[in-house]
Design a protein around this motif. Structure first.
Motif, PDB file in Angstrom:
ATOM      1  N   THR A   1     -15.544 -20.499  33.511  1.00 25.13           N
ATOM      2  CA  THR A   1     -16.823 -19.826  33.240  1.00 25.13           C
ATOM      3  C   THR A   1     -17.337 -19.071  34.466  1.00 25.13           C
ATOM      4  O   THR A   1     -18.348 -18.367  34.370  1.00 25.13           O
ATOM      5  N   LEU A   2     -16.651 -19.226  35.593  1.00 25.47           N
ATOM      6  CA  LEU A   2     -17.079 -18.561  36.825  1.00 25.47           C
ATOM      7  C   LEU A   2     -16.574 -17.120  36.822  1.00 25.47           C
ATOM      8  O   LEU A   2     -15.431 -16.851  37.168  1.00 25.47           O
TER       9      LEU A   2
ATOM     10  N   GLY B   1     -14.464  -9.959  37.669  1.00 23.73           N
ATOM     11  CA  GLY B   1     -14.023 -10.929  38.648  1.00 23.73           C
ATOM     12  C   GLY B   1     -13.931 -12.311  38.026  1.00 23.73           C
ATOM     13  O   GLY B   1     -14.736 -12.685  37.170  1.00 23.73           O
ATOM     14  N   TYR B   2     -12.975 -13.079  38.462  1.00 17.27           N
ATOM     15  CA  TYR B   2     -12.752 -14.410  37.906  1.00 17.27           C
ATOM     16  C   TYR B   2     -12.093 -15.289  38.966  1.00 17.27           C
ATOM     17  O   TYR B   2     -11.603 -14.807  39.997  1.00 17.27           O
ATOM     18  N   VAL B   3     -12.097 -16.588  38.693  1.00 12.88           N
ATOM     19  CA  VAL B   3     -11.459 -17.557  39.568  1.00 12.88           C
ATOM     20  C   VAL B   3     -10.147 -17.993  38.921  1.00 12.88           C
ATOM     21  O   VAL B   3     -10.098 -18.196  37.703  1.00 12.88           O
TER      22      VAL B   3
ATOM     23  N   VAL C   1      -6.705 -22.717  44.639  1.00 16.85           N
ATOM     24  CA  VAL C   1      -7.690 -21.958  43.881  1.00 16.85           C
ATOM     25  C   VAL C   1      -8.013 -20.684  44.643  1.00 16.85           C
ATOM     26  O   VAL C   1      -7.983 -20.655  45.873  1.00 16.85           O
ATOM     27  N   GLY C   2      -8.316 -19.657  43.904  1.00 15.50           N
ATOM     28  CA  GLY C   2      -8.624 -18.390  44.565  1.00 15.50           C
ATOM     29  C   GLY C   2      -9.308 -17.423  43.621  1.00 15.50           C
ATOM     30  O   GLY C   2      -9.558 -17.718  42.456  1.00 15.50           O
ATOM     31  N   THR C   3      -9.595 -16.273  44.147  1.00 14.93           N
ATOM     32  CA  THR C   3     -10.159 -15.188  43.345  1.00 14.93           C
ATOM     33  C   THR C   3      -9.726 -13.881  43.971  1.00 14.93           C
ATOM     34  O   THR C   3      -9.120 -13.849  45.048  1.00 14.93           O
TER      35      THR C   3
END
Length: 262
Positions: free
Chosen positions: A100-101, A108-110, A187-189
């Motif tokens: 949901t981020l 943009g997303y994670v 984890v990243g974006t």
């Protein structure tokens, strides 16, 4: 011998063209040219610094988002350590919250992958649970590059070309990713850079038009000044030749000019 024969041959050679024997108009042209060259260099430097600042701001934004996602995972890990949930439940909750981020109007997303390449967070729901280690994107295996960079350096900033969800065109992008301790996961974006390119094109166009306008105005002023300085002596020289030839009729140019009468 005639006078021409008695003079040395070097006497008839033309003097080399130097700044001191140029006329006033070419000198003003050189001055304007050097000034405009400096202005162009300053404009290019300003554009470069502006582009670098915009890119640095975008990088800091991605770092902040990744830190937020990792802190969310670490908070869930604390609940696991306290016996409030299992590790599997914590990872499932992380996947639910993380998907949901979104930011940048949903562009943009994670993302998150296990170190084996299995997607835990992904922009396309159907990708979750798939092993994407060797998926080719624009000729590159991005998940593998991210995993290898994190394994080697503890974090990675990767630049590449990527397709927005629902689009076919490859767009310049970069991603920042870090590991999640204890979960064998990273984890990243990322952030697309096409909007920065668009902004820089607009800025470059405005700077180019401004410099062309300045060049036109400065060139016109230099030509007018050079003409106002060089024309009266030329007219006066022509009048002196008339006087020497006995043609006394006519006015002497420059009589009413202040600089000649001061």
């Amino acid at each position: 011998k005639s006078i021409g024969q008695s003079l040395p041959r070097a006497y008839f050679r033309r003097s080399p063209v130097t700044l001191t024997n140029l006329k006033i108009t070419p000198k003003l042209g050189i001055l304007v040219g050097v000034t405009l060259l400096g202005l162009c260099v300053a404009g290019v430097l300003a554009g470069y610094l502006m582009q670098r600042e915009m890119l640095n701001a975008r990088i800091e934004q991605t770092r902040a988002i990744v830190d937020m996602a990792r802190n969310m995972a670490l908070g869930l890990q604390k609940q696991v350590a306290a016996g409030q949930m299992t590790k599997e439940a914590a990872i499932a909750e992380f996947s639910k919250r993380g998907n949901t981020l979104t930011f940048d109007n949903g562009n943009g997303y994670v993302f998150a992958y296990t170190m084996d390449g299995v997607a835990v967070l992904a922009p396309v729901p159907g990708q979750i649970g798939q092993n994407r280690m060797d998926v080719d994107t624009g000729g590159r295996k991005l998940v593998r590059e991210l995993r290898d960079g994190i394994a080697a350096n503890g974090e990675i900033m990767l630049r590449y070309e990527y397709r927005r969800p629902g689009q076919d065109e490859l767009i310049r992008k970069f991603s920042y990713a870090v590991p999640i301790p204890g979960w064998n996961m990273f984890v990243g974006t990322g952030a697309y850079l096409d909007d920065l390119d668009t902004k820089m094109k607009s800025i470059a166009l405005v700077l180019g038009i401004a410099m062309l306008g300045i060049a036109a105005i400065a060139g016109s002023i230099a030509w007018t000044i050079g003409r106002s300085i060089s024309r009266p002596p030329a007219q006066l020289g022509a009048r002196m030749q008339d006087l020497a030839a006995g043609r006394l009729d006519g006015e002497t140019p420059g009589i009413g000019r202040r600089e000649e009468n001061s």
